[in-house]
Motif scaffolding. Structure first.
Motif, PDB file in Angstrom:
ATOM      1  N   UNK A 223       0.858  -1.185   0.000  1.00  0.00           N
ATOM      2  CA  UNK A 223       0.000   0.000   0.000  1.00  0.00           C
ATOM      3  C   UNK A 223       0.898   1.241   0.000  1.00  0.00           C
ATOM      4  N   UNK A 284       0.118  -2.355   5.060  1.00  0.00           N
ATOM      5  CA  UNK A 284      -1.331  -2.209   5.176  1.00  0.00           C
ATOM      6  C   UNK A 284      -1.695  -0.724   5.223  1.00  0.00           C
ATOM      7  N   UNK A 285      -2.929  -0.445   4.902  1.00  0.00           N
ATOM      8  CA  UNK A 285      -3.371   0.944   4.799  1.00  0.00           C
ATOM      9  C   UNK A 285      -3.222   1.673   6.136  1.00  0.00           C
ATOM     10  N   UNK A 286      -3.664   1.031   7.190  1.00  0.00           N
ATOM     11  CA  UNK A 286      -3.640   1.706   8.497  1.00  0.00           C
ATOM     12  C   UNK A 286      -2.199   1.997   8.931  1.00  0.00           C
ATOM     13  N   UNK A 287      -1.310   1.066   8.692  1.00  0.00           N
ATOM     14  CA  UNK A 287       0.096   1.295   9.060  1.00  0.00           C
ATOM     15  C   UNK A 287       0.681   2.463   8.268  1.00  0.00           C
ATOM     16  N   UNK A 289      -1.018   4.912   6.993  1.00  0.00           N
ATOM     17  CA  UNK A 289      -1.660   6.147   7.481  1.00  0.00           C
ATOM     18  C   UNK A 289      -0.957   6.666   8.737  1.00  0.00           C
ATOM     19  N   UNK A 452      -0.617  -0.388  -4.513  1.00  0.00           N
ATOM     20  CA  UNK A 452      -1.864   0.362  -4.730  1.00  0.00           C
ATOM     21  C   UNK A 452      -1.710   1.685  -3.995  1.00  0.00           C
ATOM     22  N   UNK A 454      -3.267   4.975  -2.545  1.00  0.00           N
ATOM     23  CA  UNK A 454      -4.566   5.489  -2.093  1.00  0.00           C
ATOM     24  C   UNK A 454      -4.374   6.884  -1.520  1.00  0.00           C
ATOM     25  N   UNK A 456      -5.887   9.696   0.957  1.00  0.00           N
ATOM     26  CA  UNK A 456      -6.889   9.882   2.004  1.00  0.00           C
ATOM     27  C   UNK A 456      -7.862  10.944   1.501  1.00  0.00           C
TER      28      UNK A 456
END
Lengths: 745, 159
Positions: A223, A284-287, A289, A452, A454, A456
Motif C-alpha cells: 500500500x 497495510x493501509x492503516x500502518x 496512514x 496500490x 490510495x 486519504x
C-alpha cells in the motif's frame, strides 16, 4: 488552458480499419471482472478484442469501450450495439474493455459525448457483426444472403426451414471479410434503444463485490500513500525523519517522487498541483496512514514559472505565479479586472449606443468559488512496473492521454503499458487528471513491487485541481417598451475563462458584447461537471430572471420571445444553439410544471441552458421553513435527442439536479495563505438526504435526433432555478455562491 | 499487534493487527472484504457503514479493539446474490450511478428498517443523512427504502 476540442481527437472509425473482431474465443469466465486476482485478470482480458465476441457455444459478449463512472455507458453503449446485432439484451455478457487504441476511439469520459460521438460506431459495430453472421449462414447453407433473417440471436432461412444460433456461425463469421456500408436499423424499429435497462453492474454494487479501483488486490501488493505540501505555492525540500519512519511497523520505504520531468511538455490532462510529493509505502493501509502522520517534511516556496503545454501541436504557456494565495486577495483581483479592458470575443451591432439610448440599464455581478470535486471514491491506482512492462489498474477518465504521459515519464513505449479500467467511484472531471497513476507507477518502479496508491480524503480534497473561481458582470439595456436592445457580458476565471460567446442570448439581441479575462494563479484547476457552463448558466439565467422582472415580463415568455427572434431573424451567423429545439424544452417544462397556473401562488424559479449538445430547462418549487429552503419539486425538461436508456437518463437528470443544488447551496473551497480551508466532509459541506428535493419529474422531448449528452446538461441550469425561486420566497437576489451563506445575511 | 476473534457475518474470523486499526481496514486489508468502502476516515460520509449488533456504525472510526464479542454485519453479509429485500429494492429502483456509496447507504437503510419497519420521510432523512452520495441518488434511495417499508411495490403489486 486545459480546454479540448474533442473532435480533433476523433480518429477514423474503429471499424473502417477493420477494427471489429468477431472472434471465437475459448474460455469464458464471468466477465464483469472483479479486479482481484491478477492471474484471473490476465486470463479474462488478454485474449479479447473488438466490440462483439461470440463463442461457439453461443455466449455473446459485448465490450463496453468507455470508462464507467456512474453515467451509465457500460449499460447504454452495449445496448446500442445489441440493438443492431439483434440479440436478447438480458442474455448477453457485457465487459469493460481495456484501453485499446487499436480497436476503439475516444475511450474516455468527458463532455457528455460517449453516446453522441459513439452513436454511429456502436450501431455499425452491431450491424456489421450481424451482417457477418448472416453471410456465414448464407455460405454454410448455400442460400442467398438476402433470404437470411435474424431474430434475437438466431439466424433463419425460412425457405429451407433452417436456423442456427449466432454461436453456431461465429467461427465461420470470423473468417468473413469485414463488410462496408452495412445498413442500420430505422429508428422506428428499435427494440432495445428507448426501453429502460437496469445498470448492468447493479447486482455487484448492491452485494459489495469488488468493482472499483480501490478494491484492487494482488499477491504481494504493498500500500502506498503520498504526502503533498500543505499549501498551494509550496514545493518539496527534504524529508526530515526518513529513518524513524522506516522503522515504524509495517513500513517498507519512504522517498520523494517527481511526477513530470522539468523538460516535459504537458498536454491536455497533465495537471498536478504538486509535482514533487513524498511516497510512504507499507504493508497495510492503516500502518501507512500512521507513518504518514508521523512523517516530517520540509517544504519551501515554489518559484514562479511558465508551464509549457502542447495541445495536439498547439503550443501554449501558462504563467504560474509564486506566492501563497488567499481567497480575499482573489476577490480583490476580480474586482480590479472588472474595471480593466478585456478580450472581445463577440460583438454584434452598436453596444455603446444601445446602452446610451436605453430607458433602463440593469447591471449585476456574480461570483462562483473554487470547488473540490469530492468523488466518493478517493483517488487511487494500482501499478506494477518492471523493466519489461507497466501494468496499471484503476479508475480514470482519460486513459489514452494518461498512457502517453506515463510513457514519456517512464521512457517506456506504449505497447509495454497496459491500462485496465475499473468502475469509477465518481469522476465529475477530477479523474481526467490522472497524476496519481503516474505517482503509482513511479512508486512501484522504485520499490520493485506491485502497489496500490490510495489518497486519504484529505489528500484528495487538498491536492488541487478544482473548479476555477469565476466572476461575471452582466449588463442589459431595455428600451422604453421594455425590449432588450443591448446585452453585455464580461466574465473572467481563475485561471480559465468560462465564456462561450456564441451561446444564447447571442443571436437574439441586436447589440451584443461578450468579453473575457483570466487571472493567473498557482492553484490548479480542471474540468468540473459541465465545465464553465456550471457557472455561466448560474449567472446568466439569474440575470435574465431579473431582466425579465425589470421589463415586467414573465421569465419564460421573455426567453421564448428572444428564442423566437433568434430563430426567425438571428443576429450573427455563429450561434451555436438551435433556437427551435431550445424553445421546445422551455415550453415543455412550462406545461408540465403548470407554470401559468401556479406561478402566482408558488415560489417557482425558472432557468434553462444549452450545453454539451443538449437542451435543459427546470422549474424549481420551494418554500422557506425557519429560514431554510425546502425544495418541494423540480420539473426538468430535456432534449437530448433519442433517449437510449430512459430510466438511466432520468437518473442522470435527477442526480445532476441534486448535485447542483448541493454545489449552489453549500459548495466552496477557499484558501488562506495557500492552505485549502476545507479538507474533509466536516468542513466541506455536501448536500445530504434531508436537503434533496422531495420530488423530481423529468420529461424528455420526443424526437428522432441522434442522441446527445446526458451526463452534464441537467446540471448547469439548476443554480439559477434555485436562485430565482429563492428570490420569490425571500425577496432576496443571490449573486454569490454558495447561496446558503448569503441567504442568512 | 494483537489477535482478535471477530464475529463477522455469522462467522468467526481471526486477525492479528494493531489494536487501533479501524474495522474498515480490518475488513478491507486483512479479510479481503472490500464491499465496505473508504470515503472520509472520520465518520462523515457513511461509505464504510456496517452493523455492530444490528446498529449502523461507521467502521472507519471503529477500532478493532472495541468490537469485542459484538456481531459485525457487512454488505457481504446481507446476501451474496443480491436477494435481501433491500438489495432487491435497490435493483428494482435502479438506484445507483457510480455505486461507490451504495453499500454504505444499504447498510444504513437496513439498520433503519430493522429498528423502525415503517419509517416516515423524516425518519428516513434522519437515519440516512450521514450517508453522502455525490451522484445525487437520494430520491431513489428513499423510494427504495419506502418500497421495502410498505406492503406495495412501486408498480402497485403485492410483494
Amino acid at each position: 488552458m486545459t480546454t479540448l476540442n474533442r473532435r480533433s481527437f476523433l480518429k477514423a472509425s474503429a471499424l473502417s480499419g477493420g477494427g471489429l473482431l468477431l472472434s471465437s474465443f475459448i474460455k469464458v469466465t464471468d466477465t464483469r471482472p472483479p479486479v482481484v486476482d491478477k492471474a484471473e485478470m490476465q486470463m479474462v482480458f488478454n485474449q479479447l478484442n473488438g466490440f462483439v465476441k461470440i463463442t461457439a457455444d453461443n455466449v455473446i459478449k459485448i465490450m463496453s469501450p468507455n470508462p464507467e463512472g456512474g453515467q451509465g455507458v457500460k449499460t447504454s453503449m452495449p445496448m446500442i450495439v445489441a440493438e443492431e446485432l439483434d440479440v436478447d439484451f438480458s442474455k448477453i455478457i457485457i465487459e469493460q474493455a481495456d484501453l485499446d487504441t487499436k480497436h476503439f476511439t475516444r475511450q474516455f469520459i468527458g463532455g457528455s459525448q460517449a453516446i453522441h460521438q459513439g452513436w454511429k460506431a456502436l450501431r455499425t459495430a452491431g450491424a456489421t457483426a450481424r451482417q457477418m453472421l448472416m453471410e456465414a449462414a448464407a455460405k454454410t447453407w448455400n442460400v442467398p444472403l438476402e433470404e437470411i433473417s435474424t431474430k434475437l440471436g438466431v439466424l433463419h432461412h425460412k425457405k429451407s426451414n433452417k436456423s442456427a444460433k449466432y454461436g453456431e456461425m461465429a467461427t465461420a463469421a470470423a473468417q468473413i471479410p469485414v463488410p462496408k456500408d452495412v445498413k442500420l436499423k430505422s429508428v422506428k424499429d428499435f427494440k432495445i434503444i428507448g426501453k429502460s435497462q437496469r445498470n448492468v453492474d447493479l447486482e455487484k454494487i448492491v452485494s459489495g463485490k469488488p468493482l472499483f479501483g480501490i478494491d484492487t488486490k494482488v499477491e504481494g501488493m504493498k500500500i502506498a500513500m503520498i504526502v503533498h505540501p500543505p499549501a498551494m505555492g509550496l514545493t518539496f525540500k527534504a524529508v526530515q525523519n526518513e529513518l524513524a519512519i522506516k522503522k515504524m511497523k509495517g513500513i517498507v520505504a519512504v522517498f520523494p517522487i517527481k511526477i513530470f520531468n522539468d523538460d516535459y511538455e504537458k498536454t491536455f490532462f497533465d495537471t498536478t498541483q504538486f509535482n514533487e510529493v513524498v511516497a510512504v509505502i507499507g504493508n497495510s493501509t492503516w500502518e501507512v496512514m500512521q507513518a504518514k502522520k508521523s512523517l516530517k517534511v520540509e517544504w519551501k516556496e515554489a518559484e514562479a514559472y511558465a508551464e509549457k503545454r502542447n495541445m495536439n501541436g498547439r503550443k501554449t504557456t501558462l504563467n504560474i505565479p509564486a506566492g501563497l494565495e488567499s481567497s480575499a486577495d482573489h476577490a480583490k483581483k476580480f474586482v480590479e479586472k472588472m474595471t480593466q479592458s478585456a478580450n472581445v470575443r463577440r460583438k454584434d451591432g452598436d453596444i455603446e449606443t444601445a446602452f446610451t439610448n436605453a430607458a433602463k440599464v440593469i447591471e449585476r455581478t456574480y461570483n462562483g468559488p473554487f470547488l473540490a470535486h469530492n468523488c466518493m471514491e478517493p483517488m487511487n491506482f494500482f501499478a506494477h512496473v518492471t523493466d519489461e512492462k507497466a501494468e496499471l489498474i484503476g479508475p480514470l477518465q482519460k486513459p489514452e492521454f494518461t498512457e502517453q504521459a506515463l510513457s514519456a515519464r517512464l521512457g517506456m513505449p506504449l505497447e509495454k503499458i497496459d491500462i485496465k479500467m475499473t468502475r469509477l467511484g465518481g469522476g465529475f472531471g477530477r479523474r481526467s487528471y490522472a497524476h496519481w497513476l503516474i505517482e503509482a507507477a513511479l512508486i512501484s518502479q522504485q520499490v520493485k513491487a506491485p502497489i496500490k496508491l490510495i489518497y486519504t480524503r484529505e489528500d484528495d480534497m487538498t491536492a488541487g485541481i478544482y473548479r476555477p473561481a469565476y466572476a461575471a458582470k452582466y449588463r442589459a439595456a431595455l428600451d422604453a417598451d421594455n425590449n432588450l436592445i443591448g446585452f453585455h457580458v464580461k466574465v473572467g476565471g481563475m485561471p480559465q475563462s468560462p465564456l462561450a460567446p456564441n451561446r444564447f442570448p447571442a443571436g437574439a439581441v441586436d447589440n451584443y458584447l461578450a468579453e473575457d479575462f483570466t487571472i493567473d494563479t498557482n492553484l490548479t484547476v480542471g474540468s468540473y461537471r459541465a465545465p464553465h457552463s456550471n457557472f455561466m448558466a448560474a449567472a446568466e439565467q439569474s440575470f435574465l430572471d431579473e431582466v425579465a422582472e425589470t421589463a415586467g415580463k414573465d421569465p419564460i415568455a421573455f426567453r421564448l420571445a428572444l428564442l423566437k427572434r433568434a430563430k426567425e431573424n438571428p443576429v450573427g451567423k455563429n450561434n451555436d444553439y438551435d433556437a427551435d429545439r431550445f424553445a421546445k424544452v422551455l415550453e415543455l417544462v412550462r406545461e408540465k410544471s403548470n407554470w401559468e397556473n401556479t406561478k402566482a401562488t408558488k415560489k417557482l424559479g425558472f432557468s434553462a441552458y444549452f450545453c454539451h449538445d443538449s437542451y435543459a430547462a427546470h422549474v424549481l418549487d420551494l418554500e422557506m421553513k425557519d429560514g431554510i429552503p425546502i425544495i418541494n419539486k423540480v420539473f426538468c425538461a430535456i432534449d437530448c435527442g433519442i433517449v437510449v436508456n430512459p430510466n438511466a437518463a432520468k437518473n442522470m437528470a435527477e442526480g445532476g439536479i441534486v448535485d447542483a443544488i448541493g454545489a449552489a447551496m453549500y459548495g466552496k473551497m477557499t484558501f488562506t495563505k495557500g492552505v485549502p480551508d476545507a479538507n474533509n466532509f466536516h468542513n466541506f459541506r455536501m448536500i445530504r438526504h434531508n436537503e434533496a428535493p422531495k420530488a423530481i419529474d423529468v420529461f424528455f422531448v420526443e424526437n428522432t435526433e441522434d442522441p446527445t449528452g446526458m451526463g452534464e446538461p441537467a446540471y448547469p441550469p439548476v443554480h439559477a432555478a434555485l436562485a430565482n425561486a429563492l428570490y420569490k420566497a425571500t425577496g432576496k437576489r443571490l449573486y454569490q455562491q454558495p447561496f446558503n451563506e448569503y441567504l442568512q445575511t | 499487534m494483537a489477535k482478535y476473534n471477530l464475529k463477522i457475518n455469522g462467522k468467526t474470523q481471526q486477525v492479528d493487527v494493531d489494536p487501533s486499526t479501524p474495522m474498515l481496514w480490518v475488513l478491507r486489508d486483512h479479510l479481503n472484504m472490500v464491499g465496505t468502502k473508504f470515503g472520509c476516515g472520520m465518520a462523515q460520509c457513511g461509505a464504510c457503514t456496517v452493523h455492530l449488533d444490528g446498529n449502523a456504525v461507521r467502521s472507519c472510526s471503529l477500532p478493532v479493539s472495541v468490537v469485542g464479542k459484538g456481531a459485525i454485519t457487512t454488505i457481504e453479509g446481507l446476501s451474496a446474490d443480491a436477494t435481501h429485500p433491500i438489495q432487491k429494492a435497490w435493483l428494482e429502483h435502479d438506484v445507483a450511478q457510480c455505486g461507490y456509496c451504495q453499500s454504505g447507504q444499504i447498510m444504513s437503510a437496513t439498520a433503519l428498517l430493522k429498528n423502525n419497519p415503517k419509517p416516515t420521510d423524516a425518519d428516513i432523512d434522519a437515519a440516512m443523512s450521514g450517508n453522502i452520495c455525490r451522484c445525487g441518488t437520494y430520491l431513489r434511495i428513499k423510494e427504495a427504502i419506502k418500497s421495502v417499508a410498505s406492503p406495495l411495490t412501486p408498480n402497485g403489486g403485492k410483494k
